[in-house]
Design a protein around this motif. Structure first.
Motif, PDB file in Angstrom:
ATOM      1  N   GLU A 147     -25.657  40.875  38.698  1.00  0.00           N
ATOM      2  CA  GLU A 147     -26.321  40.551  37.429  1.00  0.00           C
ATOM      3  C   GLU A 147     -25.833  39.213  36.888  1.00  0.00           C
ATOM      4  OE1 GLU A 147     -25.375  43.887  35.069  1.00  0.00           O
ATOM      5  OE2 GLU A 147     -27.045  45.137  35.800  1.00  0.00           O
ATOM      6  N   ARG A 148     -24.537  38.984  37.021  1.00  0.00           N
ATOM      7  CA  ARG A 148     -24.001  37.704  36.563  1.00  0.00           C
ATOM      8  C   ARG A 148     -24.548  36.550  37.399  1.00  0.00           C
ATOM      9  NH1 ARG A 148     -17.943  35.418  37.424  1.00  0.00           N
ATOM     10  NH2 ARG A 148     -18.155  33.479  36.234  1.00  0.00           N
ATOM     11  N   GLY A 149     -24.642  36.788  38.724  1.00  0.00           N
ATOM     12  CA  GLY A 149     -25.185  35.745  39.597  1.00  0.00           C
ATOM     13  C   GLY A 149     -26.625  35.431  39.263  1.00  0.00           C
ATOM     14  N   LEU A 150     -27.423  36.497  38.965  1.00  0.00           N
ATOM     15  CA  LEU A 150     -28.822  36.266  38.603  1.00  0.00           C
ATOM     16  C   LEU A 150     -28.917  35.517  37.284  1.00  0.00           C
ATOM     17  CD1 LEU A 150     -31.841  36.724  38.999  1.00  0.00           C
ATOM     18  CD2 LEU A 150     -31.567  38.965  37.887  1.00  0.00           C
ATOM     19  N   GLU A 151     -28.071  35.872  36.336  1.00  0.00           N
ATOM     20  CA  GLU A 151     -28.098  35.176  35.041  1.00  0.00           C
ATOM     21  C   GLU A 151     -27.784  33.695  35.215  1.00  0.00           C
ATOM     22  OE1 GLU A 151     -25.771  35.369  30.716  1.00  0.00           O
ATOM     23  OE2 GLU A 151     -25.416  36.911  32.259  1.00  0.00           O
ATOM     24  N   ILE A 152     -26.789  33.377  36.021  1.00  0.00           N
ATOM     25  CA  ILE A 152     -26.429  31.967  36.241  1.00  0.00           C
ATOM     26  C   ILE A 152     -27.548  31.244  36.974  1.00  0.00           C
ATOM     27  CG2 ILE A 152     -24.818  30.435  37.426  1.00  0.00           C
ATOM     28  CD1 ILE A 152     -22.656  32.546  36.959  1.00  0.00           C
ATOM     29  N   ALA A 153     -28.119  31.929  38.010  1.00  0.00           N
ATOM     30  CA  ALA A 153     -29.183  31.284  38.779  1.00  0.00           C
ATOM     31  C   ALA A 153     -30.395  30.996  37.900  1.00  0.00           C
ATOM     32  CB  ALA A 153     -29.575  32.182  39.954  1.00  0.00           C
ATOM     33  N   GLU A 154     -30.791  31.956  37.067  1.00  0.00           N
ATOM     34  CA  GLU A 154     -31.942  31.721  36.190  1.00  0.00           C
ATOM     35  C   GLU A 154     -31.649  30.612  35.183  1.00  0.00           C
ATOM     36  OE1 GLU A 154     -32.597  35.578  34.574  1.00  0.00           O
ATOM     37  OE2 GLU A 154     -33.984  36.202  36.161  1.00  0.00           O
ATOM     38  N   GLY A 155     -30.398  30.520  34.711  1.00  0.00           N
ATOM     39  CA  GLY A 155     -30.041  29.453  33.787  1.00  0.00           C
ATOM     40  C   GLY A 155     -30.133  28.084  34.437  1.00  0.00           C
ATOM     41  N   ARG A 156     -29.702  27.993  35.687  1.00  0.00           N
ATOM     42  CA  ARG A 156     -29.768  26.717  36.384  1.00  0.00           C
ATOM     43  C   ARG A 156     -31.215  26.347  36.704  1.00  0.00           C
ATOM     44  NH1 ARG A 156     -25.532  24.200  38.310  1.00  0.00           N
ATOM     45  NH2 ARG A 156     -26.744  23.354  40.061  1.00  0.00           N
TER      46      ARG A 156
END
Length: 408
Positions: A147-156
């Motif tokens: 979930e954290r990885g998806l949040e960072i990826a969507e932010g980038r």
């Protein structure tokens, strides 16, 4: 006083989270199993069955009462009343009692063996539930990382710093971890049911497990535990079966001697109006049937029991050595996972995630690190299962291992 009464009235409306969870420890599970497990209760019935066989073996034959008439004409008939008693010769009754006594000994040892099996089953079910509980925690941790990885990826992606493909990969990884969580939840529920069944309950009456360590402990010293193999229930049962077969052979040999039947009675002749006493003796002549076939079969069964005893000892020694070696190896693997592999894999995930967030790495590096961590956790649980299986194998043979020193 009023404040205390008010708090009591509010208890039914308290949040569920404040209710203390009912935990189950391994000693409690074993105690419950020995008290409630129906299979062990059925095994205890064998003691009463063997007691009944022993009681029956000690009984002597019943006397026989007979009445007969010669010449059915009333004025000239002769009637005889006889009481006959068979006298067992050759020690048949003592031989039967010996066989039944050996059966009682075997029933006691069989109950001990079944108890060892039940204890091992509970240990296996308990640690399987512990692993399932831990597996769910680890799966949820992997889910949080995804979930954290998806949040960072969507932010980038929103910032235009990464391709939308990175967010898609992160979403796929999150879906996979969601799948792992669902499977872990199912496995935990099933393992709880299996543990409840082993303890003799139709459903789980606990909602958590109490344990100090995920590992089933260290393996006992092979040199010490092998010296106790003669005291194992399975080998003692094999020895008891030898004694039982020897007693059966003695019983069959006693059957070669015919029994003597003694009869006494009274005979009355209406024509002479005279009553006379009658005494008789009868005994079969062992001309053809001297029970030689049964004696031969019983002798071969006694020899077979000795061969089986030797086979049991060989199997137990081999099984013990293999299980202890497996236990030691798996314990070392678990220690390696705890001390090196899992911390390193978790650090790699954190480093890759931070690097991706800072634009130093692509999401493929994060994905690879996450999958490596998931694989390491899976192998960690597998090593725990191997160690538990080895302990269960040893406990099936020797029962409680607390009296044996652990491996250094």
């Amino acid at each position: 006083m009023r404040l205390g009464a008010f708090c009591v009235l509010l208890l039914p409306f308290a949040a569920p989270g404040v209710v203390a969870a009912q935990g189950l420890s391994l000693p409690q599970a074993i105690e419950s199993a020995f008290a409630e497990n129906p299979d062990l209760a059925a095994a205890r019935r064998e003691i009463g069955i063997a007691e009944g066989d022993r009681q029956q073996a000690g009984l002597i034959p019943n006397p026989v009462v007979s009445w007969e008439a010669e010449d059915t004409r009333r004025s000239t008939s002769t009637t005889t009343v006889m009481l006959s008693q068979a006298l067992e010769l050759g020690g048949k009754r003592g031989a039967r009692i010996d066989v039944a006594s050996r059966g009682q000994d075997a029933a006691q040892i069989e109950l001990e063996r079944r108890g060892n099996e039940l204890r091992a089953e509970v240990v296996q079910a308990f640690y399987a539930a512990v692993r399932a509980e831990t597996g769910l925690d680890l799966a949820q941790q992997s889910q949080s990382l995804a979930e954290r990885g998806l949040e960072i990826a969507e932010g980038r992606v929103r910032a235009g710093k990464s391709s939308p493909v990175e967010a898609t990969r992160a979403q796929v990884q999150l879906s996979e971890t969601n799948l792992l969580v669902r499977r872990a939840q199912t496995l935990k529920a099933n393992s709880y049911r299996d543990l409840a069944r082993a303890t003799g309950s139709a459903s789980a009456t606990f909602d958590s497990l109490e344990y100090a360590d995920l590992s089933p402990g260290k393996a006992p010293l092979a040199a010490k535990i092998l010296t106790a193999i003669d005291r194992s229930a399975e080998l003692r049962l094999a020895q008891a079966q030898i004694e039982q077969r020897d007693a059966s052979l003695g019983s069959e040999r006693a059957q070669r001697i015919p029994d003597l039947t003694v009869s006494i009675g009274s005979q009355y002749t209406r024509e002479d109006r005279e009553r006379v006493n009658v005494v008789g003796f009868s005994m079969p002549l062992p001309l053809f049937n001297r029970n030689q076939g049964n004696v031969l079969a019983a002798s071969r069964r006694a020899d077979q029991a000795r061969d089986l005893r030797n086979a049991v000892e060989l199997r137990l020694r081999t099984t013990t050595q293999s299980a202890l070696a497996q236990w030691v190896t798996a314990t070392r693997d678990v220690e390696s996972f705890n001390q090196v592999i899992l911390p390193s894999a978790k650090s790699a995930v954190d480093a890759a995630t931070r690097g991706f967030e800072m634009g130093k790495f692509g999401f493929l590096e994060v994905l690879d690190a996450q999958r490596t961590l998931i694989d390491a956790r899976s192998q960690y649980l597998e090593s725990l299962a191997i160690a538990t299986d080895a302990r269960v194998t040893v406990e099936r043979i020797y029962g409680d291992l607390s009296s044996f020193s652990t491996h250094p």
